[in-house]
Every structure is written in C-alpha cells, then in structure tokens.
Design an enzyme around this catalytic site. Sequence first.
Site, PDB file in Angstrom:
ATOM      1  N   HIS A 189      51.669  42.964  41.278  1.00  0.00           N
ATOM      2  CA  HIS A 189      52.127  44.245  40.741  1.00  0.00           C
ATOM      3  C   HIS A 189      53.235  44.044  39.710  1.00  0.00           C
ATOM      4  O   HIS A 189      53.955  44.988  39.409  1.00  0.00           O
ATOM      5  CB  HIS A 189      52.653  45.124  41.881  1.00  0.00           C
ATOM      6  CG  HIS A 189      51.572  45.535  42.850  1.00  0.00           C
ATOM      7  ND1 HIS A 189      51.793  45.714  44.190  1.00  0.00           N
ATOM      8  CD2 HIS A 189      50.264  45.793  42.665  1.00  0.00           C
ATOM      9  CE1 HIS A 189      50.658  46.074  44.794  1.00  0.00           C
ATOM     10  NE2 HIS A 189      49.717  46.125  43.884  1.00  0.00           N
ATOM     11  N   LYS A 229      40.830  42.405  41.997  1.00  0.00           N
ATOM     12  CA  LYS A 229      39.382  42.184  42.042  1.00  0.00           C
ATOM     13  C   LYS A 229      38.813  42.995  43.184  1.00  0.00           C
ATOM     14  O   LYS A 229      39.496  43.233  44.198  1.00  0.00           O
ATOM     15  CB  LYS A 229      39.085  40.702  42.275  1.00  0.00           C
ATOM     16  CG  LYS A 229      37.700  40.286  41.898  1.00  0.00           C
ATOM     17  CD  LYS A 229      37.552  40.297  40.395  1.00  0.00           C
ATOM     18  CE  LYS A 229      36.572  39.354  39.823  1.00  0.00           C
ATOM     19  NZ  LYS A 229      36.848  39.021  38.436  1.00  0.00           N
ATOM     20  N   SER A 276      38.686  44.867  27.602  1.00  0.00           N
ATOM     21  CA  SER A 276      38.939  45.967  28.539  1.00  0.00           C
ATOM     22  C   SER A 276      40.279  46.630  28.228  1.00  0.00           C
ATOM     23  O   SER A 276      40.431  47.852  28.326  1.00  0.00           O
ATOM     24  CB  SER A 276      38.987  45.447  29.985  1.00  0.00           C
ATOM     25  OG  SER A 276      37.702  45.396  30.538  1.00  0.00           O
TER      26      SER A 276
HETATM   27  N1  GLU Z   1      35.295  40.780  35.537  1.00  0.00           N
HETATM   28  C1  GLU Z   1      35.871  40.299  34.339  1.00  0.00           C
HETATM   29  C2  GLU Z   1      36.751  39.105  34.614  1.00  0.00           C
HETATM   30  O1  GLU Z   1      36.607  38.449  35.618  1.00  0.00           O
HETATM   31  C3  GLU Z   1      36.529  41.399  33.525  1.00  0.00           C
HETATM   32  C4  GLU Z   1      37.698  42.059  34.133  1.00  0.00           C
HETATM   33  C5  GLU Z   1      38.192  43.289  33.372  1.00  0.00           C
HETATM   34  O2  GLU Z   1      37.707  43.555  32.304  1.00  0.00           O
HETATM   35  O3  GLU Z   1      39.077  43.947  33.917  1.00  0.00           O
HETATM   36  O4  GLU Z   1      37.549  38.727  33.823  1.00  0.00           O
END
Ligand code: GLU
Length: 476
Positions: free
Chosen positions: A70, A112, A368
């Site tokens: 965080h 995740k 993203s």
């Molecule tokens: N799942 C992707 C990664 O492992 C993208 C994560 C995201 O875009 O927040 O980096």
Amino acid sequence: MSKKIQNKTNIYSFFNCIEKNFDKATRFIPIEKGLLEQIKECNSVYRMNFPVKIGKQIKVIEAYRVQHSHHKLPCKGGIRYSMKVTQDEIMTLSALMTYKCAIADVPFGGAKGGIKIDPQTMSEENIEKITRRYTSELIKKNFIGPGIDVPAPDYGTGEREMSWIFDTFLSLRPSDVDALACVTGKPVSQGGLRGRKEATGLGVFYGIRELCKMKEEMDSIGLEVGIIGKKVIIQGLGNVGYHTANFFYEAGAIIVALAEREGAIYNKNGLDVSQVILHLKNTGSILNFPKAKNIKNTESALELECDILIPAALENVIHINNANRIKAKIIGEAANGPITPEADEILEKKGIIIVPDIYLNAGGVTVSYFEWLKNLSHVRYGRMEKRFNENMNARLLQVVETICNKKISKKEKKIILRGAREIDLVRSGLEDTMINGFHKIINLKKSSNIENMRTAAFLLAINKIIDSYEKLGIFP
Ligand code: GLU
C-alpha cells in the site's frame, strides 16, 4: 514467511522464490531489516469461497485478491482464471506487481487476483456469473475501486471479463463519476485504451530490442547487434505470447518454434506467425502446421537451439531438471516467474542473459496506467491537441516550402502533417518507459557491480519503494 514446499522440480514455494531474489538484492541496501521485511510481506490477503449455481448444482468457487503493498495507492494487478491458482501463487504475483510498478515508474502498489476455475471448460454464461459474483465480493470488502485497487487482465482473462467487472462495479456504485477507472484492460468501446491489448507483448519486444542494441552485451554471448535474423522461440500463444511473436516477426526475427499446451511446432527457417494463428483458429491446435515439425512434448521446445527464448505462459517452466539443457543465449521473461531460483543459478553459470519479468513484462501495467489516467480525466488522449498540431504542422510546412522554394511530396506531407492519435501517444509512452527502465537497470548493474539483471532490477525497485515510504514519513 511461507514454508519450503518439497516437490520434484522446485524445492521452494513460489513466494520463497521471490523472497530469495529480494534477499539477493538487499545485500546492497544498508537499511534496517524490519523495514525490508515490511516491503517484502503482503499487506492484505483476501481469500473467499462463494457459491455459484452451475446447471442444477451449486459449486463453491475458491478465489483470492492479494494486495502486496500500500506504499502507493491504488493497488494494481491482474486477475487470473486457472485451476493452478493458490494463495501462494497469487501472493507471489502480487509482490511481483509491486516491483514491476516501481521499475516502470507507475504510481501503484502491487496486487493480484485469482479464481480457481478452468475457463476453457466452462460456458460463457457461467464465467460471467462467477466474474460478477467475484466483483461483488471485492466491493463488499472494499477491495476494488479507482483509488483502492484496480484489476486488469491476466492469464485466462481478457477484455470481456474486465467489462463484466466494470459493469458490476457501476451497478453497485452508480454515483461514482470515476467508476470507469475501477478496472483496466476494458474494450475500447467501454472506456478501454487503444494499444492496451498488445501492450505487454510490445513491451517485451522493446525490452529485448534494447538489449540487442548493446554491443558489449551481444559480444559477451557471441551474437550480432540487432533483432533481424535472431532465432526466437516463444512458449505460450495467449495474449502476451501471440503479440510478442508478432512484433518479433514483423521486426525481422526468425520465429523457429512456437509452443502451446498441446505441443510445439518447429521450422528452422521460420514460422509465419499470422498463418500459425489462422491455423490455430481453424483447427483448434497449432500442431500439424504445414512445413513445420510437430513436437509432442511442449516442454522440450524450450530446449531447442535458438538465440532468444521467451516463456510467455505460466511460472516455473524452467527448473532444476531442464535448465542445463537450455540452449538459448537470451531468455526474456514475458511470463511472471518462469524460472525457479535453482534454474536461475544454472543458467547464469552458462552465461545466458536473463531479462527479468519485473522489468520485461511491465508493458501491460504501464499502459493500464495510461488507461486509468484517461478514465480519470474523462477525455481521450490527443483530443485537445491533435487538430491544433496538424494546423501548426501545415503552417510550418508552408513556411519551409516558401523558404526552400520546393514542393514537398504528397506522401511526405501526409506523414509530417498528421497529429498524434491515441495509439501513437500510448505506444510512444510505452516505448519510452521500456527504454528508460532498461537503461536504469543496466546502469545500476554496472555501477554497483551486480552479477545479473534480475538482482539489479530488484535493487532498483526496492530502492524506489524505500524512497516512497520515506516520503510518506513511515520510515523515519
Ligand atoms: N496482468 C498484467 C501483469 O501481470 C497486467 C496488470 C495490470 O495491467 O494491472 O502485469
């Protein structure tokens, strides 16, 4: 933290593997151990079981969302659907996200999520039901939101799942004006960003291209500078592997082998990636591709002769039992954690250059970040300046033509006049991030005399996180 888990290919749990890499890097940081422990641990682990009616039966679904750090908010990271999902796996992947975000210089903590299902054997309707229920579980516990935690696609998920997540979030938080920013990797028609889909693959390409430009590094492994003519093997043809293969192919690399779950195909003169994809769509498998040799055991494709090996699927595919047989000169970790620590040591002794996951696959989260910013600003990239730039370019051209007394060709004019579109800005932002990240890691590796890129990348990331903790005043 997690106990050592004994199995035949890997004597560490996945989380232990990352801890090991973390500890190697922190040898270089003279800082109190407790502070490093805080950075290493997962801040919040949410494990849930919820019922979903599948056909006439009620099935209990196991799912997770882990927020590793965080130190910056929101937390950020994908959601994967796979039968291999475990708490250990999601914790590890969330930790990798923290380091990845720090290296890519995007202001997020790592997270995740995972749902233990096999989407390939489920109907769309059931996947939707599970996705929506999972999202409402996250909302209930305040584990999702534009400023809290922002999921994205990962193994087994894509735009479709992200649009269900957004829709569920919006239906429960209808007055949140920033609701679009609760998830990234959405379809463009639903607040997504042009260029997000191929971003991880393009980032992988940019990262390896940068390495291949370095004369000193290429000399050390006996390769020529540049991408053209390099023999490449890609394992995994999901979103990441497919786009990676395409970018390498377009740049003139020779894709000698492609591997999927059902087996691999090989042609020493190269495979045409778009034709392979067409064949996959038509037949449901990459096997039996014209003029290519079938390799039944997909793992053995990793051991074929090549210059660049790109594992782009799941973790721990290169382990103590096959590391010695790897012949590649460069391994680009497009997947998260494809090499176990024991294999890492073997490969390093063999002189193979490993470009680590926490840097190389950061293209996805970088774009993203751009999507999240677009959603929060409620305006498409380039909307304000595109026309203005085009007008300015036109005027400039007129002046140049007058001064030089020469007409510029129509074709050249078209190129020069065009203002930047969203996709141009996204790609240039991604390219810049990948190039900068690469040189920061290489420079740190050289200046601190570090043995490999992975340790240097971890050191770079940890230093940045310490920095933000200090700025927050948490570490006096
Ligand atoms: N799942 C992707 C990664 O492992 C993208 C994560 C995201 O875009 O927040 O980096």
